[in-house]
Motif scaffolding. Structure first.
Motif, PDB file in Angstrom:
ATOM      1  N   THR A 620       0.845  -1.196   0.000  1.00  0.00           N
ATOM      2  CA  THR A 620       0.000   0.000   0.000  1.00  0.00           C
ATOM      3  C   THR A 620       0.881   1.248   0.000  1.00  0.00           C
ATOM      4  OG1 THR A 620      -1.736  -1.159   1.216  1.00  0.00           O
ATOM      5  CG2 THR A 620      -1.806   1.249   1.225  1.00  0.00           C
ATOM      6  N   LEU A 621       0.560   2.163  -0.901  1.00  0.00           N
ATOM      7  CA  LEU A 621       1.282   3.426  -1.042  1.00  0.00           C
ATOM      8  C   LEU A 621       0.438   4.561  -0.482  1.00  0.00           C
ATOM      9  CD1 LEU A 621       3.670   5.086  -2.350  1.00  0.00           C
ATOM     10  CD2 LEU A 621       2.183   5.283  -4.360  1.00  0.00           C
ATOM     11  N   GLU A 622       1.081   5.450   0.257  1.00  0.00           N
ATOM     12  CA  GLU A 622       0.393   6.630   0.772  1.00  0.00           C
ATOM     13  C   GLU A 622       1.267   7.848   0.545  1.00  0.00           C
ATOM     14  OE1 GLU A 622      -1.074   8.103   5.128  1.00  0.00           O
ATOM     15  OE2 GLU A 622      -1.810   6.144   4.464  1.00  0.00           O
ATOM     16  N   VAL A 623       0.623   8.978   0.216  1.00  0.00           N
ATOM     17  CA  VAL A 623       1.344  10.220  -0.041  1.00  0.00           C
ATOM     18  C   VAL A 623       0.824  11.298   0.901  1.00  0.00           C
ATOM     19  CG1 VAL A 623       1.993  11.957  -1.739  1.00  0.00           C
ATOM     20  CG2 VAL A 623       1.570   9.600  -2.474  1.00  0.00           C
ATOM     21  N   LEU A 624       1.755  11.943   1.622  1.00  0.00           N
ATOM     22  CA  LEU A 624       1.458  13.161   2.370  1.00  0.00           C
ATOM     23  C   LEU A 624       1.938  14.326   1.516  1.00  0.00           C
ATOM     24  CD1 LEU A 624       0.741  14.898   4.860  1.00  0.00           C
ATOM     25  CD2 LEU A 624       3.055  14.410   5.726  1.00  0.00           C
ATOM     26  N   TRP A 625       0.971  15.092   0.991  1.00  0.00           N
ATOM     27  CA  TRP A 625       1.321  16.225   0.137  1.00  0.00           C
ATOM     28  C   TRP A 625       1.598  17.459   1.001  1.00  0.00           C
ATOM     29  CZ3 TRP A 625       2.008  15.360  -4.930  1.00  0.00           C
ATOM     30  CH2 TRP A 625       1.423  14.225  -5.493  1.00  0.00           C
ATOM     31  N   PRO A 626       2.475  18.342   0.542  1.00  0.00           N
ATOM     32  CA  PRO A 626       2.627  19.622   1.234  1.00  0.00           C
ATOM     33  C   PRO A 626       1.264  20.301   1.368  1.00  0.00           C
ATOM     34  CG  PRO A 626       4.377  19.351  -0.378  1.00  0.00           C
ATOM     35  CD  PRO A 626       3.429  18.204  -0.587  1.00  0.00           C
ATOM     36  N   GLY A 627       0.970  20.733   2.561  1.00  0.00           N
ATOM     37  CA  GLY A 627      -0.342  21.267   2.861  1.00  0.00           C
ATOM     38  C   GLY A 627      -1.166  20.323   3.705  1.00  0.00           C
ATOM     39  N   GLY A 628      -0.817  19.025   3.718  1.00  0.00           N
ATOM     40  CA  GLY A 628      -1.464  18.094   4.621  1.00  0.00           C
ATOM     41  C   GLY A 628      -2.420  17.099   4.006  1.00  0.00           C
ATOM     42  N   VAL A 629      -2.737  17.203   2.717  1.00  0.00           N
ATOM     43  CA  VAL A 629      -3.641  16.242   2.077  1.00  0.00           C
ATOM     44  C   VAL A 629      -2.960  14.887   1.975  1.00  0.00           C
ATOM     45  CG1 VAL A 629      -4.742  15.629  -0.122  1.00  0.00           C
ATOM     46  CG2 VAL A 629      -5.013  17.924   0.822  1.00  0.00           C
ATOM     47  N   ARG A 630      -3.735  13.822   2.235  1.00  0.00           N
ATOM     48  CA  ARG A 630      -3.234  12.456   2.120  1.00  0.00           C
ATOM     49  C   ARG A 630      -4.038  11.689   1.068  1.00  0.00           C
ATOM     50  NH1 ARG A 630       0.168  10.768   6.290  1.00  0.00           N
ATOM     51  NH2 ARG A 630       0.304  12.220   8.052  1.00  0.00           N
ATOM     52  N   ASN A 631      -3.318  11.006   0.181  1.00  0.00           N
ATOM     53  CA  ASN A 631      -3.909  10.086  -0.796  1.00  0.00           C
ATOM     54  C   ASN A 631      -3.331   8.696  -0.576  1.00  0.00           C
ATOM     55  OD1 ASN A 631      -3.642  12.588  -3.415  1.00  0.00           O
ATOM     56  ND2 ASN A 631      -5.278  12.292  -1.947  1.00  0.00           N
ATOM     57  N   ARG A 632      -4.085   7.680  -0.958  1.00  0.00           N
ATOM     58  CA  ARG A 632      -3.629   6.305  -0.747  1.00  0.00           C
ATOM     59  C   ARG A 632      -3.966   5.455  -1.962  1.00  0.00           C
ATOM     60  NH1 ARG A 632      -5.699   3.626   4.679  1.00  0.00           N
ATOM     61  NH2 ARG A 632      -4.223   5.143   5.577  1.00  0.00           N
ATOM     62  N   LEU A 633      -3.089   4.510  -2.265  1.00  0.00           N
ATOM     63  CA  LEU A 633      -3.300   3.560  -3.359  1.00  0.00           C
ATOM     64  C   LEU A 633      -3.009   2.165  -2.847  1.00  0.00           C
ATOM     65  CD1 LEU A 633      -3.912   3.147  -6.408  1.00  0.00           C
ATOM     66  CD2 LEU A 633      -1.440   3.336  -6.812  1.00  0.00           C
ATOM     67  N   TYR A 634      -4.011   1.284  -2.955  1.00  0.00           N
ATOM     68  CA  TYR A 634      -3.879  -0.099  -2.509  1.00  0.00           C
ATOM     69  C   TYR A 634      -3.444  -0.999  -3.674  1.00  0.00           C
ATOM     70  CZ  TYR A 634      -6.556   1.243   1.676  1.00  0.00           C
ATOM     71  OH  TYR A 634      -6.994   1.834   2.839  1.00  0.00           O
ATOM     72  N   GLY A 635      -2.935  -2.165  -3.305  1.00  0.00           N
ATOM     73  CA  GLY A 635      -2.664  -3.206  -4.289  1.00  0.00           C
ATOM     74  C   GLY A 635      -1.548  -2.887  -5.259  1.00  0.00           C
ATOM     75  N   VAL A 636      -0.520  -2.168  -4.812  1.00  0.00           N
ATOM     76  CA  VAL A 636       0.628  -1.864  -5.665  1.00  0.00           C
ATOM     77  C   VAL A 636       1.525  -3.094  -5.728  1.00  0.00           C
ATOM     78  CG1 VAL A 636       2.597  -0.356  -6.025  1.00  0.00           C
ATOM     79  CG2 VAL A 636       0.492   0.556  -5.000  1.00  0.00           C
ATOM     80  N   ARG A 637       1.833  -3.540  -6.938  1.00  0.00           N
ATOM     81  CA  ARG A 637       2.545  -4.800  -7.108  1.00  0.00           C
ATOM     82  C   ARG A 637       3.985  -4.590  -7.565  1.00  0.00           C
ATOM     83  NH1 ARG A 637      -0.403  -9.211  -6.534  1.00  0.00           N
ATOM     84  NH2 ARG A 637      -2.671  -8.929  -6.364  1.00  0.00           N
ATOM     85  N   ALA A 638       4.824  -5.556  -7.250  1.00  0.00           N
ATOM     86  CA  ALA A 638       6.239  -5.507  -7.624  1.00  0.00           C
ATOM     87  C   ALA A 638       6.374  -5.312  -9.128  1.00  0.00           C
ATOM     88  CB  ALA A 638       6.936  -6.794  -7.195  1.00  0.00           C
ATOM     89  N   GLY A 639       7.323  -4.462  -9.497  1.00  0.00           N
ATOM     90  CA  GLY A 639       7.591  -4.201 -10.906  1.00  0.00           C
ATOM     91  C   GLY A 639       6.841  -3.015 -11.470  1.00  0.00           C
ATOM     92  N   GLU A 640       5.961  -2.402 -10.675  1.00  0.00           N
ATOM     93  CA  GLU A 640       5.192  -1.275 -11.189  1.00  0.00           C
ATOM     94  C   GLU A 640       6.009   0.017 -11.146  1.00  0.00           C
ATOM     95  OE1 GLU A 640       0.851  -0.840 -10.872  1.00  0.00           O
ATOM     96  OE2 GLU A 640       1.053  -2.060  -9.050  1.00  0.00           O
ATOM     97  N   THR A 641       5.794   0.861 -12.168  1.00  0.00           N
ATOM     98  CA  THR A 641       6.260   2.237 -12.168  1.00  0.00           C
ATOM     99  C   THR A 641       5.033   3.121 -12.232  1.00  0.00           C
ATOM    100  OG1 THR A 641       8.369   1.716 -13.235  1.00  0.00           O
ATOM    101  CG2 THR A 641       7.597   3.987 -13.385  1.00  0.00           C
ATOM    102  N   LEU A 642       4.794   3.890 -11.168  1.00  0.00           N
ATOM    103  CA  LEU A 642       3.560   4.641 -10.998  1.00  0.00           C
ATOM    104  C   LEU A 642       3.811   6.133 -11.073  1.00  0.00           C
ATOM    105  CD1 LEU A 642       2.279   2.759  -7.827  1.00  0.00           C
ATOM    106  CD2 LEU A 642       1.555   2.305 -10.171  1.00  0.00           C
ATOM    107  N   ARG A 643       2.798   6.853 -11.542  1.00  0.00           N
ATOM    108  CA  ARG A 643       2.785   8.303 -11.374  1.00  0.00           C
ATOM    109  C   ARG A 643       1.580   8.632 -10.523  1.00  0.00           C
ATOM    110  NH1 ARG A 643       3.346  13.240 -15.794  1.00  0.00           N
ATOM    111  NH2 ARG A 643       4.378  14.654 -14.339  1.00  0.00           N
TER     112      ARG A 643
END
Length: 698
Positions: A620-643
């Motif tokens: 599971t990937l989570e991002v804390l953006w400047p300003g405090g907003v949080r986004n999350r992405l589940y099910g990230v698999r080995a070998g992926e290149t994400l934007r």
């Protein structure tokens, strides 16, 4: 200092090198013990052949080299003594800074390297995608970033005008800095830069070393910090004068349109907590990073103590790792790392990560090392100049674990914290060497410290590199996945190199450290009864080198996309610089990676994050953006290149209802899809993850 060696007076100059070197070897002892092995480690790098890879870089020296050459020639008739050391020039081969980035937006990473006057900066465009193997072509001149007459030092990059491509800042040594705007791809597919005149970042004639880019005030525009040093025509600022020769650091606020205003005084970055009012330091590296995870960019910079006594010994702690905490508006307060009486050091580089997997940001500070000062015969306390790591407490304060079995450290400039073997925890690396007066410190063969299961224990991996960097003292270090296999590769730039005609001699100390077997120095001047005389051997030009990651682990690569100007409520720069990413492998521990616009030393790593999965298949990937907003992405698999795009709807916002949250997420994803920034499939995946994250947090 060294004791004079007998019998040198009668040797002719044409035989000086071979005989002097043999005498010095005899005086200090011959050979090194075999370095310890670490057969269990999967951290392995393979050095690419420069000719095959197309890396034809050679560093041109600084004009200061002429001063050193005059001292060398003069020593043949009037040998030098210890009192001459402050008169030597510094960094005579310049500062080789480099960045790893994607200026042509083709999905693979390219390399920019600064150079000295008379030789063009290099922009090596990666041919990986069309060629299928790592090969580069130098397009520095065609792209408009050659700056042939400039003595370039550090460099950094970021999308300073938020138009979707990275711009480049090149620092000058005792001359104005240069900002190059990325003008996009020309008709033939080549990236084109144009120098921006009167940007406000020129900085006069300061000796600039490193820069850092980040949004200090939350307006969606990237601001710029520039670390300065001293006029290195002499070493007086290291040995004689602690403050008067230092040039102050600078901070510039982005006013839009690639114009910047100087806020150095009003921002508080010159108000040091422990120094006399108005004093300036010698800064070697810096970064803007959210060190306390409160949603704004703090400032960390590494300063040099030089040869001055520290406070413990009756002097003053000039060389500290300074942590300037941001109040959110772009005003900073100094909170230096002072955990013991050895806080002051000759700090050279800074790296950031999450070494103990506890969800806070830790710091790696590379230092002068424990072997250098004894070479000069000066008294030394083990640990005073030691490379160290500091574990963040989450509030801008730190704790400091001991070095463990490492005991001592070697010299370091550039560094990095990254999961080099993709086993789920983060490792450390640092490289470096220094020509300082009579000798070159050549004690770092290439240091990789493997993390032992997210703890505070690290082991040196002696077999990590196929190259021995002792004859190639590195200045710039930057990491990036050059061949798109999710494994971070290492790029290094040296300012000078040590020819085989000069010996690598063991230092006069041993600490029971794994580094005892490899620590070395090189006598550029050799002792005679009358004083020190030039060996007769010239140092060589520095080169660029790629260490390709050959580990077998599995990982992911993540790039961030800020959406200021693209989405209603989007507030972050297009690069996503300043975001803090967290990844948790299934049934594993989460680690953090901050996206930075500059760190290491005079260099910048690729603005993407690398995470290892260890034995897991997904996470599971989570991002804390400047300003405090949080986004999350589940099910990230080995070998992926994400934007990962900024969706300006925080899943943990307690004030939002489900309807209000979806009313923010759905239009944002639709807009990103219409702009062509995400696909329909990616939009669906992001939506499902956003909904799941909201339900899990409410």
């Amino acid at each position: 200092m060294w004791q004079p060696l007998p019998g040198r007076e009668s040797h002719p100059i044409q035989r000086r090198t071979a005989l002097a070197c043999s005498l010095v070897v005899a005086a200090w002892g011959i050979g090194f013990a075999a370095p310890p092995s670490h057969a269990q480690s999967d951290i392995r790098f393979e050095t690419l052949d420069n000719a095959t890879a197309g890396l034809d870089y050679l560093r041109a020296p600084s004009p200061r080299l002429g001063r050193l050459q005059a001292l060398e020639q003069g020593s043949l008739t009037q040998p030098l003594g210890p009192n001459d050391l402050p008169l030597f020039p510094g960094r005579v081969f310049g500062i080789a800074g480099l960045v790893v980035f994607d200026p042509d937006l083709d999905g693979d990473l390219d390399l920019f390297v600064t150079n000295g006057p008379g030789r063009a900066n290099s922009l090596f465009i990666n041919q990986w995608l069309p060629a299928g193997s790592l090969r580069f072509e130098d397009h520095g001149s065609e792209a408009g970033v050659a700056a042939t007459e400039m003595e370039g030092s550090g460099a950094c990059y970021g999308d300073l005008d938020n138009d979707g491509d990275p711009d480049l800042l090149v620092l000058g040594m005792n001359e104005p800095n240069r900002l190059f705007e990325n003008r996009g791809n020309a008709a033939d597919g080549q990236v084109v830069f144009e120098q921006v005149t009167f940007s406000g970042l020129e900085g006069g004639d300061s000796p600039s070393t490193s820069c850092a880019i980040g949004d200090i005030d939350g307006d969606g525009l990237l601001d710029v910090f520039i670390g300065n040093n001293w006029d290195q025509s002499s070493l007086l600022a290291i040995f004689v004068e602690p403050f008067a020769l230092s040039l102050p650091n600078e901070l510039y606020r982005n006013e839009g349109g690639l114009r910047f205003g100087d806020v150095s005084e009003s921002s508080g970055i010159r108000a040091f907590a422990t120094l006399p009012p108005g004093a300036s330091t010698l800064t070697w590296s810096a970064s803007l990073v959210d060190i306390d995870l409160d949603g704004d960019q703090d400032l960390v910079h590494a300063d040099d103590q030089g040869a001055f006594p520290n406070a413990r010994d009756g002097g003053i702690d000039r060389g500290l790792l300074h942590v300037f905490l941001n109040d959110g508006s772009g005003h900073f307060t100094d909170n230096p790392i002072i955990l013991d009486a050895q806080a002051a050091g000759s700090w050279m580089g800074v790296g950031f990560g999450d070494l103990d997997c506890d969800g806070t940001i830790d710091i790696l500070g590379s230092n002068f090392g424990d072997y250098g000062i004894p070479v000069f015969g000066a008294p030394y306390t083990l640990g005073d100049q030691q490379t160290r790591w500091f574990l963040g407490n989450g509030d801008g304060s730190f704790t400091q674990p001991g070095p463990g079995d490492l005991v001592a450290s070697v010299f370091g400039w550039g560094n990095a914290i990254a999961d080099l073997d993709l086993d789920g925890d983060q490792d450390m690396l640092y490289l470096g060497g220094l020509l300082i007066g009579l000798v070159a410190l050549t004690d770092n063969p290439g240091t990789v410290l493997e993390n032992i299961d997210c703890g505070t224990r690290f082991e040196r991996v002696a077999t990590a590199f196929t190259s021995d960097f002792r004859r190639r003292p590195v200045s710039g270090v930057a990491i990036g996945d050059l061949d798109r296999d999710q494994r971070p590769d290492v790029v290094t730039a040296s300012s000078f190199e040590v020819p085989e005609a000069l010996p690598l001699l063991p230092p006069p100390v041993a600490y029971g450290s794994p580094f005892d077997a490899v620590a070395a120095f090189t006598p550029v001047f050799v002792p005679t009864p009358a004083g020190f005389v030039w060996s007769g051997v010239d140092l060589a030009s520095g080169r660029l080198e790629i260490e390709r990651n050959a580990s077998t682990g599995r990982g992911i690569t993540v790039r961030t996309l800020g959406t200021v100007g693209l989405l209603e409520g989007g507030r972050n720069n297009r690069d996503g610089i300043g975001a803090v990413l967290s990844f948790r492998p299934h049934r594993g521990r989460a680690v953090l990676v901050p996206i930075q616009g500059g760190s290491s030393h005079a260099s910048q790593h690729a603005d993407e994050a690398y995470f290892g999965l260890g034995n897991a298949r997904f996470g599971t990937l989570e991002v804390l953006w400047p300003g405090g907003v949080r986004n999350r992405l589940y099910g990230v698999r080995a070998g992926e290149t994400l934007r990962m795009p900024e969706i300006p709807c925080s899943f943990d916002d307690p004030t939002r209802t489900l309807g209000g949250y979806l009313g923010c997420v759905l239009p944002s994803l639709g807009r990103l899809r219409r702009l062509g920034l995400i696909s329909h499939r990616e939009s669906g995946r992001l939506f499902v993850s956003a909904l799941r994250a909201f339900l899990a947090s409410h």
